[in-house]
Design an enzyme around this catalytic site. Structure first.
Site, mmCIF file in Angstrom:
data_model
loop_
_atom_site.group_PDB
_atom_site.id
_atom_site.type_symbol
_atom_site.label_atom_id
_atom_site.label_comp_id
_atom_site.label_asym_id
_atom_site.label_seq_id
_atom_site.Cartn_x
_atom_site.Cartn_y
_atom_site.Cartn_z
ATOM 1 N N GLY A 49 0.885 -1.253 -0.203
ATOM 2 C CA GLY A 49 -0.099 0.042 0.053
ATOM 3 C C GLY A 49 0.789 1.157 -0.043
ATOM 4 O O GLY A 49 0.464 2.252 -0.444
ATOM 5 N N GLU A 107 4.447 4.385 5.873
ATOM 6 C CA GLU A 107 3.016 3.736 5.881
ATOM 7 C C GLU A 107 1.887 4.487 5.144
ATOM 8 O O GLU A 107 2.129 5.631 5.028
ATOM 9 C CB GLU A 107 2.461 3.559 7.176
ATOM 10 C CG GLU A 107 2.795 2.179 8.094
ATOM 11 C CD GLU A 107 2.159 1.208 7.366
ATOM 12 O OE1 GLU A 107 1.604 1.092 6.600
ATOM 13 O OE2 GLU A 107 1.951 0.330 8.417
ATOM 14 N N ASP A 108 1.091 3.732 4.507
ATOM 15 C CA ASP A 108 0.146 4.395 3.642
ATOM 16 C C ASP A 108 -1.087 4.624 4.671
ATOM 17 O O ASP A 108 -1.454 5.945 4.521
ATOM 18 C CB ASP A 108 -0.659 3.495 2.660
ATOM 19 C CG ASP A 108 -0.805 1.930 3.175
ATOM 20 O OD1 ASP A 108 -0.397 1.779 4.359
ATOM 21 O OD2 ASP A 108 -1.338 0.971 2.569
ATOM 22 N N ASP A 111 -4.862 2.233 10.998
ATOM 23 C CA ASP A 111 -6.300 2.273 11.373
ATOM 24 C C ASP A 111 -6.307 1.940 12.821
ATOM 25 O O ASP A 111 -6.316 2.853 13.506
ATOM 26 C CB ASP A 111 -6.730 1.069 10.462
ATOM 27 C CG ASP A 111 -8.362 1.045 10.681
ATOM 28 O OD1 ASP A 111 -9.030 1.708 11.693
ATOM 29 O OD2 ASP A 111 -9.186 0.155 9.860
ATOM 30 N N PHE A 160 -13.548 2.901 4.254
ATOM 31 C CA PHE A 160 -12.785 2.029 3.623
ATOM 32 C C PHE A 160 -12.375 2.813 2.369
ATOM 33 O O PHE A 160 -13.133 3.234 1.514
ATOM 34 C CB PHE A 160 -13.241 0.681 3.149
ATOM 35 C CG PHE A 160 -12.200 -0.134 2.421
ATOM 36 C CD1 PHE A 160 -11.386 -0.859 3.286
ATOM 37 C CD2 PHE A 160 -11.963 -0.041 1.084
ATOM 38 C CE1 PHE A 160 -10.278 -1.377 2.851
ATOM 39 C CE2 PHE A 160 -10.957 -1.011 0.753
ATOM 40 C CZ PHE A 160 -10.061 -1.771 1.618
ATOM 41 N N ARG A 173 -5.229 0.559 -7.034
ATOM 42 C CA ARG A 173 -3.778 1.130 -6.607
ATOM 43 C C ARG A 173 -3.216 2.304 -7.453
ATOM 44 O O ARG A 173 -2.680 3.036 -6.996
ATOM 45 C CB ARG A 173 -2.790 0.012 -6.483
ATOM 46 C CG ARG A 173 -3.078 -1.159 -5.367
ATOM 47 C CD ARG A 173 -1.983 -1.925 -5.281
ATOM 48 N NE ARG A 173 -2.181 -3.181 -4.647
ATOM 49 C CZ ARG A 173 -1.984 -3.321 -3.299
ATOM 50 N NH1 ARG A 173 -2.260 -2.521 -2.307
ATOM 51 N NH2 ARG A 173 -2.481 -4.594 -2.869
HETATM 52 P P1 XMP Z 1 -4.221 -1.415 11.345
HETATM 53 O O1 XMP Z 1 -5.712 -1.752 12.001
HETATM 54 O O2 XMP Z 1 -3.428 -2.561 11.957
HETATM 55 O O3 XMP Z 1 -4.471 -1.761 9.871
HETATM 56 O O4 XMP Z 1 -3.650 -0.139 11.753
HETATM 57 C C1 XMP Z 1 -3.616 -1.112 8.950
HETATM 58 C C2 XMP Z 1 -3.813 -1.890 7.658
HETATM 59 O O5 XMP Z 1 -5.002 -1.930 7.235
HETATM 60 C C3 XMP Z 1 -5.099 -1.790 5.957
HETATM 61 N N1 XMP Z 1 -6.160 -0.938 5.698
HETATM 62 C C4 XMP Z 1 -6.992 -0.061 4.861
HETATM 63 N N2 XMP Z 1 -6.618 -0.464 3.292
HETATM 64 N N3 XMP Z 1 -8.085 1.126 2.601
HETATM 65 C C5 XMP Z 1 -7.274 -0.088 2.498
HETATM 66 O O6 XMP Z 1 -7.108 -0.192 1.157
HETATM 67 C C6 XMP Z 1 -8.371 1.223 3.972
HETATM 68 O O7 XMP Z 1 -9.130 2.131 4.045
HETATM 69 C C7 XMP Z 1 -7.838 0.558 5.092
HETATM 70 N N4 XMP Z 1 -7.877 0.785 6.342
HETATM 71 C C8 XMP Z 1 -6.868 -0.293 7.002
HETATM 72 C C9 XMP Z 1 -3.901 -1.342 5.549
HETATM 73 O O8 XMP Z 1 -3.324 -2.318 4.668
HETATM 74 C C10 XMP Z 1 -3.015 -0.929 6.626
HETATM 75 O O9 XMP Z 1 -1.599 -1.013 6.591
HETATM 76 MG MG MG Z 2 -4.928 -4.084 1.016
#
Ligand code: XMP
Ligand code: MG
Length: 189
Positions: A49, A107-108, A111, A160, A173
């Site tokens: 990501g 990081e992208d 969450d 999302f 992507r």
């Molecule tokens: P946590 O909850 O561990 O998760 O902070 C982080 C990872 O969850 C994915 N993620 C998303 N991927 N759209 C996405 O395409 C979203 O809105 C989204 N929210 C969480 C992502 O892989 C991230 O690194």
């Molecule tokens: Mg993904």
């Protein structure tokens, strides 16, 4: 100009291409100021990501910052559906030692922060001199449970999102912006 194929699938744009460009330059300035005295900084991109952000951020920081080296890691968190569990499996590890290095994780999106918490411990256990994080996006949940983040691009709602590296089933992507999918396009919210 003809509409691009994905435009029909996007309900609304959350962060525009222009906003991403400006913010990336901004974040690079902050990082360059903070790391003014280091000999070298190791950027660790979390695949897949963060790949777009990594590329653009690296070019911005490269113009004004210390010498950079790039590493890539792939980590998957096991979870139910779209929620992260905090149990992380490393799919592709770093290929060099990070002992004594200043590390900046790229990081992208953060969450729950569970993946990140695990990753920070992992990198610290490898003997990094320092570990900080730059993330393009942050969701509200992260305010409660994520480790403190020094460099954050945009706080976005709990929805999302796809684009600029982020996918739904490996698609979207390549979008130059970050947006919310139409429900008909299939994303769980
Ligand atoms: P946590 O909850 O561990 O998760 O902070 C982080 C990872 O969850 C994915 N993620 C998303 N991927 N759209 C996405 O395409 C979203 O809105 C989204 N929210 C969480 C992502 O892989 C991230 O690194
Ligand atoms: Mg993904």
């Amino acid at each position: 100009m003809q509409a691009r194929w994905y435009e029909a699938d996007i309900e609304r744009v959350i962060v525009t291409e222009e906003q991403i460009r400006e913010k990336t330059a901004d974040l690079a300035k902050q990082v360059a100021a903070d790391y003014g005295s280091v000999n070298e900084l190791l950027l660790v991109c979390i695949l897949k990501g963060a790949v777009m952000f990594m590329a653009d951020f690296t070019r911005e920081l490269g113009r004004i910052g210390p010498p950079l080296e790039l590493e890539f890691m792939s980590a998957a968190s096991y979870g139910q559906g779209t929620t992260s569990s905090g149990v992380v499996r490393v799919r592709a590890d770093l290929d060099r030692s990070i002992a004594g290095r200043h590390v900046l994780v790229v990081e992208d999106i953060i969450d729950s922060g569970l993946t990140l918490s695990w990753l920070l411990k992992y990198l610290a256990s490898r003997g990094a001199a320092s570990v900080e994080v730059v993330t393009l996006l942050r969701k509200p949940e992260a305010m409660r449970s994520a480790p403190p983040l020094k460099y954050v691009g945009f706080d976005i709602p709990t929805e999302f999102v796809v684009g600029y590296g982020l996918d739904y089933n490996e698609r979207y992507r390549e979008l130059p912006y970050v947006g919310v999918l139409r429900p008909e396009a299939g994303a769980a919210s």
